[in-house]
Design a protein around this motif. Structure first.
Motif, short mmCIF file in Angstrom:
data_model
loop_
_atom_site.label_atom_id
_atom_site.label_comp_id
_atom_site.label_asym_id
_atom_site.label_seq_id
_atom_site.Cartn_x
_atom_site.Cartn_y
_atom_site.Cartn_z
N LEU A 259 22.36 -30.38 3.21
CA LEU A 259 22.38 -30.32 4.67
C LEU A 259 20.71 -30.50 4.97
CD1 LEU A 259 25.99 -29.38 5.90
CD2 LEU A 259 24.68 -31.75 5.03
N PHE A 260 19.81 -29.27 4.95
CA PHE A 260 18.76 -28.70 5.90
C PHE A 260 17.79 -28.85 4.48
CE2 PHE A 260 22.32 -27.58 8.31
CZ PHE A 260 21.65 -27.73 9.24
N ALA B 256 21.30 -22.04 23.25
CA ALA B 256 21.34 -22.72 24.68
C ALA B 256 20.42 -23.28 24.14
CB ALA B 256 20.53 -21.46 25.61
N GLU B 257 18.88 -24.09 23.38
CA GLU B 257 18.28 -24.97 23.36
C GLU B 257 18.66 -26.15 22.00
OE1 GLU B 257 14.96 -22.92 21.80
OE2 GLU B 257 14.34 -22.41 23.54
N ILE B 258 20.08 -25.88 22.01
CA ILE B 258 20.91 -26.95 20.61
C ILE B 258 21.03 -28.44 22.12
CG2 ILE B 258 22.61 -27.59 20.18
CD1 ILE B 258 22.62 -25.21 18.17
N PRO B 259 20.34 -29.25 21.26
CA PRO B 259 20.82 -30.87 22.96
C PRO B 259 22.89 -31.00 23.10
CG PRO B 259 20.47 -31.40 20.47
CD PRO B 259 20.08 -30.10 20.43
N LEU B 260 22.65 -31.26 24.47
CA LEU B 260 23.43 -30.42 25.01
C LEU B 260 25.22 -31.48 24.31
CD1 LEU B 260 22.63 -31.01 28.74
CD2 LEU B 260 23.66 -28.79 27.00
N GLU B 261 24.28 -32.37 24.43
CA GLU B 261 25.78 -33.03 23.35
C GLU B 261 26.39 -32.52 22.52
OE1 GLU B 261 21.65 -35.06 21.81
OE2 GLU B 261 22.61 -34.45 23.51
N SER C 259 21.86 -31.46 10.82
CA SER C 259 20.92 -31.69 9.83
C SER C 259 20.92 -33.06 10.42
CB SER C 259 21.53 -31.46 8.60
OG SER C 259 23.00 -32.23 8.73
N GLU C 260 21.51 -34.05 10.65
CA GLU C 260 20.75 -35.43 11.20
C GLU C 260 20.00 -35.15 12.39
OE1 GLU C 260 24.65 -36.62 12.17
OE2 GLU C 260 24.53 -37.12 9.88
N ASP C 261 20.09 -34.17 13.26
CA ASP C 261 19.51 -33.53 14.75
C ASP C 261 18.08 -33.52 14.89
OD1 ASP C 261 18.68 -33.65 17.65
OD2 ASP C 261 18.70 -31.44 17.16
#
Length: 144
Positions: free
Chosen positions: A86-87, A98-103, A132-134
């Motif tokens: 995946l990575f 906390a910095e991962i996108p809110l969605e 992995s897609e972000d």
């Protein structure tokens, strides 16, 4: 090489920025040497980490982690064979929860809180796939 994926959670109890940076730097170096790729999410109190690579390399990496006193109450959440990484572009993608996108947080946090131990297998897999897609973090460095 048989590709293995392992996901674990550990408690760090609130670690300093310096300790997070050290964990990231060592992970990148060791993983690059061992052919391991993956993801490390650092929450306020807990880590969630995905390791992917050869079975022996992942097992040896996990043994190092188990000896590291910055990781307490380690729980393996998923382990098994995998057909692909995946990575693959990161020896270790490190993110603060906390910095991962809110969605993504809205879909995978438990009652609005990053609590990896409470995530069922399908949500762990979904979270790792979503990250992995972000594309919000293009560089293989810890954000923030």
């Amino acid at each position: 090489m048989q590709l293995t994926r392992l996901v674990y959670a550990s408690h760090h109890g609130g670690t300093s920025e310096e300790a997070l940076r050290d964990i990231f730097d060592r992970s990148c170096k060791n993983n690059a040497n061992d052919g391991i790729t993956g993801l490390l999410i650092a929450g306020d109190e807990d880590f969630l980490q995905l390791l992917e690579g050869g079975r022996t390399a992942v097992a040896e990496c996990m043994m190092r982690i188990m000896k590291d006193d910055r990781h307490q109450r380690i729980r393996v959440l998923l382990a098994g064979e995998s057909e692909s990484r995946l990575f693959s572009q990161w020896s270790m993608r490190c993110l603060r929860a906390a910095e991962i996108p809110l969605e993504i947080q809205d879909r995978y946090w438990v009652n609005g809180v990053f609590d990896p131990v409470q995530l069922p297998q399908a949500k762990i897999e979904g979270l790792c796939l979503a990250l992995s897609e972000d594309n919000s973090d293009k560089t293989p460095e810890m954000t923030g």
